[in-house]
Design an enzyme around this catalytic site. Sequence first.
Site, PDB file in Angstrom:
ATOM      1  N   LEU A 163       0.829  -1.207   0.000  1.00 10.42           N
ATOM      2  CA  LEU A 163       0.000   0.000   0.000  1.00 10.42           C
ATOM      3  C   LEU A 163       0.857   1.248   0.000  1.00 10.42           C
ATOM      4  O   LEU A 163       0.435   2.312  -0.443  1.00 10.42           O
ATOM      5  CB  LEU A 163      -0.893   0.019   1.241  1.00 10.42           C
ATOM      6  CG  LEU A 163      -1.953  -1.076   1.349  1.00 10.42           C
ATOM      7  CD1 LEU A 163      -2.589  -1.055   2.725  1.00 10.42           C
ATOM      8  CD2 LEU A 163      -3.021  -0.871   0.282  1.00 10.42           C
ATOM      9  N   GLY A 164       2.034   1.130   0.555  1.00  7.64           N
ATOM     10  CA  GLY A 164       2.890   2.303   0.640  1.00  7.64           C
ATOM     11  C   GLY A 164       4.191   1.945   1.312  1.00  7.64           C
ATOM     12  O   GLY A 164       4.355   0.831   1.813  1.00  7.64           O
ATOM     13  N   ARG A 165       5.090   2.893   1.296  1.00  6.46           N
ATOM     14  CA  ARG A 165       6.405   2.607   1.854  1.00  6.46           C
ATOM     15  C   ARG A 165       6.956   3.914   2.389  1.00  6.46           C
ATOM     16  O   ARG A 165       6.843   4.953   1.754  1.00  6.46           O
ATOM     17  CB  ARG A 165       7.301   2.067   0.736  1.00  6.46           C
ATOM     18  CG  ARG A 165       8.632   1.541   1.175  1.00  6.46           C
ATOM     19  CD  ARG A 165       9.336   0.933  -0.019  1.00  6.46           C
ATOM     20  NE  ARG A 165       8.912  -0.456  -0.253  1.00  6.46           N
ATOM     21  CZ  ARG A 165       9.499  -1.500   0.316  1.00  6.46           C
ATOM     22  NH1 ARG A 165      10.485  -1.339   1.146  1.00  6.46           N
ATOM     23  NH2 ARG A 165       9.096  -2.731   0.044  1.00  6.46           N
ATOM     24  N   SER A 170       9.726   4.333   7.946  1.00  7.93           N
ATOM     25  CA  SER A 170       9.592   3.362   9.021  1.00  7.93           C
ATOM     26  C   SER A 170       9.276   1.958   8.513  1.00  7.93           C
ATOM     27  O   SER A 170       9.270   1.015   9.286  1.00  7.93           O
ATOM     28  CB  SER A 170       8.506   3.825   9.993  1.00  7.93           C
ATOM     29  OG  SER A 170       7.310   4.068   9.303  1.00  7.93           O
ATOM     30  N   ASP A 218       6.109  13.184  12.505  1.00  8.75           N
ATOM     31  CA  ASP A 218       6.129  13.084  11.047  1.00  8.75           C
ATOM     32  C   ASP A 218       4.727  13.342  10.484  1.00  8.75           C
ATOM     33  O   ASP A 218       4.164  12.527   9.762  1.00  8.75           O
ATOM     34  CB  ASP A 218       6.658  11.709  10.626  1.00  8.75           C
ATOM     35  CG  ASP A 218       7.128  11.702   9.169  1.00  8.75           C
ATOM     36  OD1 ASP A 218       7.186  12.797   8.562  1.00  8.75           O
ATOM     37  OD2 ASP A 218       7.424  10.615   8.646  1.00  8.75           O
TER      38      ASP A 218
END
Length: 793
Positions: free
Chosen positions: A518-520, A523, A633
């Site tokens: 889904l994403g990167r 972390s 963040d």
Amino acid sequence: MRCKTFAVTFLCFLCFATANAQISSLERGSSLSVEDNSDFLTSPDKSFTCGFHGVGTNAYWFSIWFSHSKDRTIVWMANRDKPVNGLGSRVHLSRDGSMVLTDVDGAIIWKSSTNSSSTTAPAERAELLDSGNLILKDPSGKILWQSFDFPTDTLLPNQYFRKSNKLISNLGRGDFGTGYFTFYFDNDNVLKLMYDGPDISSLYWPDPDYNVFQKGRTAYNSSRVAVLDNLGSFLSSDQLQFSAFDMGLRVKRRLTMDYDGNLRLYSLNSSTGLWVITWQAMVELCKVHGICGRNAICIYTPEPKCSCLPGYEVTDASNLNLGCKPKFKRTCSKSEEEKFVQIPQVDFYGFDLNYTEKLTSIDDCRELCLGDCRCEAFSYRLNGEGKCYTKSALFNGYRSPNFVGSIYLRMPTSVETPSLVTKLNASDTCRSTEVQKMGSASMYDNTSKRVRWIYLYWFAIAAGAVEILFILSGWWLLFRRHGGAAPVEDGYRVISSQFRMYRYTELKKATKHFKEELGRGASGAVFKGVLEDERVVAVKKLADIYQGEDVFWAEVSTIGKINHMNLVRIWGFCSEDKHRLLVSEFVENGSLDKHLFPPNFLGWEERFEVAKGVAKGLAYLHHECLEWVIHCDVKPENILLDSNFEAKIADFGLAKLTQRGSNSSMFSRIRGTKGYMAPEWALNLPITAKVDVYSYGVVILELVKGIRLSNWAVEDSEEQEAELARFVRIARRKIQCGQDSWIEDMLDPRLQGKFNRSQAEKMVHIGISCVDEDRNKRPSMDSVVNDLLECED
Ligand SMILES: *[C@@H]1O[C@H](CO)[C@@H](O)[C@H](O)[C@H]1NC(C)=O
Ligand SMILES: *[C@@H]1O[C@H](CO)[C@@H](O)[C@H](O)[C@H]1NC(C)=O
Ligand SMILES: *[C@@H]1O[C@H](CO)[C@@H](O)[C@H](O)[C@H]1NC(C)=O
Ligand SMILES: *[C@@H]1O[C@H](CO)[C@@H](O)[C@H](O)[C@H]1NC(C)=O
Ligand SMILES: *[C@@H]1O[C@H](CO)[C@@H](O)[C@H](O)[C@H]1NC(C)=O
Ligand SMILES: *[C@@H]1O[C@H](CO)[C@@H](O)[C@H](O)[C@H]1NC(C)=O
């Protein structure tokens, strides 16, 4: 004739069989053995049972319990601090007439203190009576010993409570060891409740702010005797008198010193087998002393929970009873600048340095505290007159809406203290630092005591250790889930949680070998998965985890208990070998950047809702979550939108999870994303919640403008500063000039006039103040939320 004989024989056989199955007495020379599960004494009316009660597979206590309650309720124990082995242990009515409990190796664990002078005959038999009393009788029927004379934590009807008796709580649920709360006749003849812990001891009932006579008691009757009668009325020689609300005959009752420090009268509902509280000593549980430890306060959420004071942090996450410690050092030197942080409705009991009856102004009180190096805080009460109490230590803290006054904490001016939550309402309340009230007492652990059992009772210890670990982590319910809900067990409130630990194989299967990414981010990578219960989840594989397993558990349990509508819900985690994964709610519409920035477009209403939702989520993390989680963040990529375009902040708590070995306010490594990062990161200043406020400021201005102001993708850092700075400068000038239509110029032109002017203006104002270089000038997230709420439609 034959037939009759047969019938008689048969009847006799029946009698014999029943008698054998349900014996109520034990003759001299005979014994009950731990191995035989049917080796019990049962009272003639079957209300009580006496025998070995086992926990785990190998720890047994010789006890008496109610036969008909759903969960076995122990009313008396011979050996609460020393369980015996599950093999070879027995209780024996010896030839000399005393009852003896021996362990597998023959060691005497407990012995009845039977009168056996030469003039009296030795005890002939032990009998369990319908009252729940276990007695040893001589042949003439004289009682030589009775369990009623040696209560543990429970008093039964008609059991006299005398000067030599005490009810002492258990250490915790399922932990029968001698705990810290005591009910007893004090030297002034008054029945009291006392916390008697390893660090302090303190009386808390009757309310120590009043004298005993004001509480309707008397100190003048020295007979020191009390009894609960058959109807459910309790009467004591100090004139303490109370009744169960269901007063009447034929109800099974018990008065128990519970391990949370409250004394409660219970009635058994015979149809459900559950206990109902029919009276209790403490109405405000937070006023029980000792439950939260040093520098911590008990608050209602509405269940009582413990939390650290602002400027303080948990001393030892593995033993929450140690309370909290200051994050600062007071040197007490004249040159040190000091301030007082006011926390309303909070008081600490005891440890007063100096109390003067005369009226004191708050300034005098402050001076009094500043003048004494030992003074850590002062309490100032406003009930009619000013009363000033300077404190040398902060124990027994609680917050009560009924307390008219405040505690003022003394600390160096440089310490940043987020304003303490003013609202602590149920739905939104953070559970992150909850010291489970009911678990708290069981976290005390006398290691030296346990070590001695280690060879024989390793299993019990392991079970105990696991339980302690789970209570600590607040996860013990997880394992109880399968046992079905037991919400009224013991009358305690059970906090439900779906947070759990997953196996790596389970998550591998759920994500189909981590197929759909889904994403990167920095972390780690996030994958979509479907759990066995068909819940769709996001599984994050954490990169960069330097910390040991136990620390990971502690941290993850904290974020796992954070539950707020604008924060992505963490369902669980996995920690196996090198794998560290977090399982969280799957949020349908993906991240904000994919909707807001061209070529995509987000309408005004959604933008305002997102601004509000993110502010609420952050305010919750900063202020209500008593650990004051800093996100570090905040950026559109970490703001997810659900199917209703409600914002949910992701990745909170990761800052703490992925860094170690630095003090709490100063991270050793820079975190966050360029363009959204507050200047103090670069200036090497302490990192506080104000860094999130800065990032939020950038996000809210981007919501207004509809483009990236942070321009974070651009490499040249000079340029990206300029982008944001230019927007702020222009907006400031236009506002100053008082131009009517300034807002139109600042807005995303794609909105084509479809927006709410007051909301847009407010958002720009907020954004500008949030990105102030001087972090002290940035607002808190709490006030941002309030500002935004003011201009809701
Ligand atoms: C024996 O027990 C009785 C009450 O059960 C008590 O009054 C008496 O003092 C005891 N005698 C001795 C020698 O302990
Ligand atoms: C003291 O209390 C006992 C028990 O409640 C009572 O029987 C007795 O009369 C009281 N004595 C006085 C002097 O009030
Ligand atoms: C016992 O519990 C049942 C079910 O909750 C309730 O209907 C009944 O009134 C209770 N009985 C008593 C005596 O409280
Ligand atoms: C209490 O305060 C008074 C002044 O208000 C001072 O004279 C006295 O010494 C103090 N007592 C203690 C024990 O510090
Ligand atoms: C908290 O709850 C009480 C009653 O449950 C309500 O009156 C009060 O307005 C609530 N406060 C906030 C800030 O939500
Ligand atoms: C633990 O138990 C030992 C032996 O029973 C005792 O000497 C010691 O004081 C106890 N420690 C605490 C902290 O209770």
